[in-house]
Design a protein around this motif. Structure first.
Motif, mmCIF file in Angstrom:
data_model
loop_
_atom_site.group_PDB
_atom_site.id
_atom_site.type_symbol
_atom_site.label_atom_id
_atom_site.label_comp_id
_atom_site.label_asym_id
_atom_site.label_seq_id
_atom_site.Cartn_x
_atom_site.Cartn_y
_atom_site.Cartn_z
ATOM 1 N N LEU A 113 0.846 -1.176 0.000
ATOM 2 C CA LEU A 113 0.000 0.000 0.000
ATOM 3 C C LEU A 113 0.893 1.241 0.000
ATOM 4 C CD1 LEU A 113 -3.096 0.048 0.171
ATOM 5 C CD2 LEU A 113 -2.861 0.347 2.645
ATOM 6 N N SER A 114 0.525 2.267 -0.764
ATOM 7 C CA SER A 114 1.286 3.521 -0.715
ATOM 8 C C SER A 114 1.056 4.172 0.653
ATOM 9 C CB SER A 114 0.843 4.459 -1.833
ATOM 10 O OG SER A 114 -0.508 4.850 -1.618
ATOM 11 N N LYS A 115 1.925 5.120 0.999
ATOM 12 C CA LYS A 115 1.829 5.724 2.343
ATOM 13 C C LYS A 115 0.500 6.456 2.547
ATOM 14 C CE LYS A 115 5.475 4.099 3.916
ATOM 15 N NZ LYS A 115 5.470 3.058 4.926
ATOM 16 N N ASP A 116 -0.029 7.060 1.481
ATOM 17 C CA ASP A 116 -1.315 7.753 1.617
ATOM 18 C C ASP A 116 -2.502 6.795 1.468
ATOM 19 O OD1 ASP A 116 -1.353 7.173 -1.068
ATOM 20 O OD2 ASP A 116 -1.204 9.253 -1.752
ATOM 21 N N TYR A 167 8.989 -9.367 -5.053
ATOM 22 C CA TYR A 167 8.660 -8.835 -3.734
ATOM 23 C C TYR A 167 9.400 -7.524 -3.581
ATOM 24 C CZ TYR A 167 7.105 -9.358 1.094
ATOM 25 O OH TYR A 167 6.472 -9.211 2.293
ATOM 26 N N PHE A 168 8.892 -6.621 -2.738
ATOM 27 C CA PHE A 168 9.523 -5.319 -2.643
ATOM 28 C C PHE A 168 9.269 -4.673 -1.285
ATOM 29 C CE2 PHE A 168 5.719 -3.475 -5.336
ATOM 30 C CZ PHE A 168 4.832 -4.076 -4.481
ATOM 31 N N ALA A 169 9.921 -3.528 -1.069
ATOM 32 C CA ALA A 169 9.722 -2.781 0.167
ATOM 33 C C ALA A 169 9.651 -1.304 -0.190
ATOM 34 C CB ALA A 169 10.878 -3.029 1.132
ATOM 35 N N LEU A 170 8.854 -0.575 0.579
ATOM 36 C CA LEU A 170 8.693 0.858 0.371
ATOM 37 C C LEU A 170 9.416 1.568 1.508
ATOM 38 C CD1 LEU A 170 7.087 2.900 -1.441
ATOM 39 C CD2 LEU A 170 5.235 2.735 0.230
ATOM 40 N N ASP A 171 10.183 2.595 1.180
ATOM 41 C CA ASP A 171 10.887 3.301 2.254
ATOM 42 C C ASP A 171 9.866 4.066 3.104
ATOM 43 O OD1 ASP A 171 10.363 5.457 0.467
ATOM 44 O OD2 ASP A 171 11.975 6.579 1.426
ATOM 45 N N LYS A 200 8.639 7.156 -0.845
ATOM 46 C CA LYS A 200 9.108 7.674 -2.128
ATOM 47 C C LYS A 200 9.911 6.664 -2.948
ATOM 48 C CE LYS A 200 9.365 12.595 -0.850
ATOM 49 N NZ LYS A 200 7.932 12.700 -1.016
ATOM 50 N N LEU A 201 10.506 5.702 -2.274
ATOM 51 C CA LEU A 201 11.390 4.761 -2.967
ATOM 52 C C LEU A 201 10.889 3.330 -2.805
ATOM 53 C CD1 LEU A 201 14.809 6.157 -1.702
ATOM 54 C CD2 LEU A 201 13.776 6.569 -3.943
ATOM 55 N N LEU A 202 10.952 2.598 -3.896
ATOM 56 C CA LEU A 202 10.629 1.172 -3.846
ATOM 57 C C LEU A 202 11.909 0.373 -4.074
ATOM 58 C CD1 LEU A 202 7.352 0.606 -5.919
ATOM 59 C CD2 LEU A 202 7.706 -0.019 -3.516
ATOM 60 N N TYR A 203 12.130 -0.615 -3.221
ATOM 61 C CA TYR A 203 13.262 -1.519 -3.400
ATOM 62 C C TYR A 203 12.694 -2.855 -3.885
ATOM 63 C CZ TYR A 203 15.877 1.815 -0.545
ATOM 64 O OH TYR A 203 16.491 2.938 -0.050
ATOM 65 N N VAL A 204 13.117 -3.284 -5.062
ATOM 66 C CA VAL A 204 12.518 -4.466 -5.685
ATOM 67 C C VAL A 204 13.539 -5.591 -5.798
ATOM 68 C CG1 VAL A 204 11.251 -5.316 -7.700
ATOM 69 C CG2 VAL A 204 11.127 -2.896 -7.085
ATOM 70 N N GLY A 254 13.022 -6.287 3.493
ATOM 71 C CA GLY A 254 12.468 -5.663 4.683
ATOM 72 C C GLY A 254 13.248 -4.394 4.966
ATOM 73 N N ILE A 255 12.514 -3.291 5.139
ATOM 74 C CA ILE A 255 13.212 -2.032 5.386
ATOM 75 C C ILE A 255 13.058 -1.668 6.846
ATOM 76 C CG2 ILE A 255 11.310 -0.470 4.789
ATOM 77 C CD1 ILE A 255 13.697 0.918 3.044
#
Lengths: 323, 399
Positions: free
Chosen positions: A61-64, A100-104, A108-112, A144-145
């Motif tokens: 989910l995006s932060k907003d 799979y990915f992580a959102l900072d 603003k940043l996606l790590y894939v 995992g961030i």
């Protein structure tokens, strides 16, 4: 109201209240039929199916909370689902086979994790651009961030390591050997630990984030279930770090662990090949995706009971809950 | 039970291990792995479609080295493959001597069972562990077993058990067994008989295949074959035809041509195998794609066995933090060893015969049908040990 080790009587009272209060919406990616199922959190029934790209797996989910990011693995990109319109708004480049990915924490940043190319790809969400690629082990998987966004933990399935990446320097700063085929890396909310599940090893390693050392290797044993069938994947840890839930794959169980003593409190029977886990916003429930039985189980955190299973699409993989 | 005992001594933590090109890493451990094979001329298969590759096995070993090297970048270990491929009429002993002289003690082999057996007893083999990636021979794991050989491919007995478990699970219990003239065919047939006894299937008839079509590429050659197979299978009441034709001389002629409509399984049709082209579960797609990219062809059983051999060495080297061959082998034989090899299970070596315990795939040319052991075939210690020769019945005495 964080759950857990509250008394059973109270838990049942909370359960009644939570049912009314929980007005969340649950999104489930269905790996096989290329859709997202939308489940209403109060009725606990599927209300909509949205067609998306090929082989949707990891979702975030995006932060907003206005968008859902989807790893469309076989389409080799990430899709952004506009949750107001329930339609794909745009796609982001991701490198090949994003799983799979992580959102900072800033959103603003996606790590894939690019399983095919031994890389972690860093994407600027707003600009829709790849910023850089970070080489890691063979078959990067879990992402995992840390809560402060300073460190990213990536697991590599064939190298059997958790790689700690300094997000500012954008490079690997530590490698921690774990058991075979590590899957997920999940931080505790206080940033003191991250937990790594090893699917083939059948264990979960609890890693001290400061020392970068394994402090506990949790093993599982379910009466009547072959040891080989115990394959930990999804991890969900409550914000107060009292309880942890571990999806055990083809053992069809979710293990409930006291996250302080690491003692296993209970095994909950859910659907077949339980894969990903997600809390609802107030952490009174855990949702599980069950890849073989094509449903989502709903676990009540207070009573540690499975409330319901909800039929979704084929081979459900990822799950998130939106407030 | 395993698990936490493994604990802290194994935790490897390397600060700031940056990726640097191979060969430029100072102060690292070097793990030497040998490859020894004989370029045996293989008979052409029946189907024109699948010509035997020239580089079978060795490509799997190469990929294993590449995978180990990626891990090695982080752990300060590097993996070197020394290849010795002996010609058809060449001397494998000289090949072993060559490797031993270079200090190689971990040798992956793709050799026929008698050749490997003769090598294992030589003085040059002292301190050498052989990783048998080319033989399915039961006796090499039984009465002819050697303490310095580990076996990566499933044995014929494991293949037979895997297939018969599936047939029994399907309740297709009456089998017609058709056996070719090769030695391997007779052994596989023996294993099918043994499996039928063990899992309560019934061999209603066993027939040797003697017809030599000879005319497969002539126009209208299919008429003779079709008529012969119908005659051959007429008047027998059975559920499934099980064929033993390892040389691929006639097995592909059986499907669709039997008198009654019956599925064909065994060495053709639905085939038990260590690896299969259609396999894409448990992340297998990743290995398939890495292999395709490197070798420009599909991975075979022998490639997979060689890959597993090299990965097993890599895994044991990583976990034991050692490049010493004896430390690597002793870790590998211990109960803390586990290998992930894209079949949804942790693989390890059986203590009684050095066989790698592993699931067996059941696939035809286009799809994965099942994976054995089948649910419901229980075992006291590991369900994987319902496949092949278990500890109480082994004839292996390593002494």
């Amino acid at each position: 109201m964080p759950n857990g080790l509250i008394g059973r009587g109270l838990a049942i009272a909370v359960l009644g209240a939570a049912r009314i209060a929980a007005a969340d919406t649950i999104y489930v990616s269905n790996e096989k039929d290329n859709t997202i199922t939308v489940v209403d959190g109060s009725s606990l029934a599927a209300v909509k199916t949205i067609p998306v790209g090929q082989r949707p797996r990891g979702i975030l989910l995006s932060k907003d909370a206005k968008s859902l990011y989807i790893c469309a693995s076989d389409s080799d990109h990430i899709e952004v689902l506009d949750l107001a319109r329930n339609a794909i708004a745009r796609t982001l480049p991701s490198g090949p086979d994003p799983e799979y990915f992580a959102l900072d924490p800033a959103g603003k940043l996606l790590y894939v994790a690019n399983e095919d190319s031994n890389l972690v790809t860093l994407i600027d969400v707003e600009r829709g651009e790849v910023l850089t690629e970070i080489p890691v082990g063979v078959e990067p998987e879990g992402m995992g961030i840390s809560p402060d966004g300073k460190y990213l933990v990536n697991t590599s399935e064939t190298t059997n390591m958790a790689h700690v990446i300094d997000t500012a320097a954008r490079k690997v700063v530590a490698n921690i050997l774990v058991d075979s085929r590590p899957r997920r890396a999940e931080w505790t909310a206080d940033g003191a630990q991250f937990w790594v599940s090893a699917e083939i090893g059948g264990t979960v390693s609890v890693i001290d984030a400061a020392k970068r050392q394994v402090v506990k290797r949790i093993t599982f044993s379910v009466p009547g279930v072959a040891a080989e069938a115990i394959q930990p994947v999804g991890i969900a840890i409550t914000r107060d770090r009292k309880l942890a839930f571990i999806a055990l794959g083809p053992a069809n169980r979710v293990a409930v662990i006291d996250a302080q003593s690491y003692e296993i409190l209970k095994y909950l029977l859910v659907g077949q090949r339980v894969w990903s886990l997600a809390f609802n916003p107030d952490q009174s429930r855990v949702y599980t995706t069950n890849g073989v039985s094509n449903d989502v189980s709903v676990i009540d955190v207070g009573s540690l009971k499975v409330l319901k299973s909800i039929p979704v699409g084929q081979a459900p993989w990822g799950v998130v809950s939106r407030p | 039970m395993r698990a936490w005992k493994v604990g802290l001594p194994l935790v490897i933590f390397i600060a700031a291990a940056a990726l640097s090109p191979a060969g430029s890493r100072a102060g690292e451990q070097v793990v030497q792995i040998g490859w020894l094979s004989q370029a045996v001329k293989r008979a052409l298969p029946l189907s024109y479609l699948d010509q035997p590759p020239q580089d079978e096995g060795i490509q799997g070993a190469r990929l294993g080295i590449a995978d180990n090297e990626t891990t090695g970048h982080f752990t300060g270990q590097s993996f070197v493959l020394t290849k010795t491929i002996v010609p058809d009429d060449g001397d494998v002993t000289a090949g072993l001597r060559e490797l031993a002289a270079k200090g190689v003690r971990l040798v992956v082999t793709d050799l026929a069972a008698p050749k490997l057996l003769s090598l294992a007893g030589l003085p040059e083999a002292a301190g050498v562990t052989f990783f048998d990636a080319g033989s399915e021979d039961d006796r090499l794991r039984g009465e002819n077993c050697r303490a310095n050989i580990l076996h990566l491919l499933p044995s014929r007995a494991m293949f037979a058990d895997a297939l018969v478990q599936y047939l029994v699970a399907k309740r297709w219990q009456d089998l017609l067994l058709v056996v070719g003239h090769g030695e391997g065919d007779r052994e596989f047939a023996g294993d099918i008989r043994h499996a039928a006894l063990k899992f309560q299937a019934r061999i209603v008839q066993e027939k040797p295949w003697t017809f030599v079509p000879g005319a497969r590429r002539t126009d209208t050659g299919h008429f003779a074959i079709q008529a012969e197979v119908a005659r051959f299978t007429q008047g027998i009441s059975y559920d499934v035809l099980v064929v033993a034709d390892e040389g691929d001389e006639f097995g592909d002629y059986l499907p669709y041509r039997t008198f009654d409509p019956r599925p064909v399984t065994g060495t053709q049709g639905l085939v038990p195998s260590a690896w299969a082209r259609p396999h894409e579960q448990w992340g297998a797609t990743q290995l398939q794609e890495r292999f395709l990219h490197q070798a420009k062809r599909w991975m075979t059983d022998r490639d997979y066995a060689a890959w597993m051999a090299v990965r097993a060495i890599g895994e044991a080297a990583t976990r034991s933090s050692s490049a010493d061959p004896s430390a690597i082998v002793s870790f590998m034989r211990g109960d803390r060893f586990e290998l992930a090899a894209y079949k949804g299970a942790r693989l390890s070596f059986r203590s009684w015969d050095g066989q790698l315990r592993q699931p067996v795939l059941l696939a035809d040319a286009r799809s994965l049908v099942s994976v054995s052991p089948q649910p419901g075939f229980l075992h006291q210690f590991s369900e994987l040990d319902t496949l092949g020769i278990d500890k109480p019945e082994t004839k292996c005495r390593m002494g």
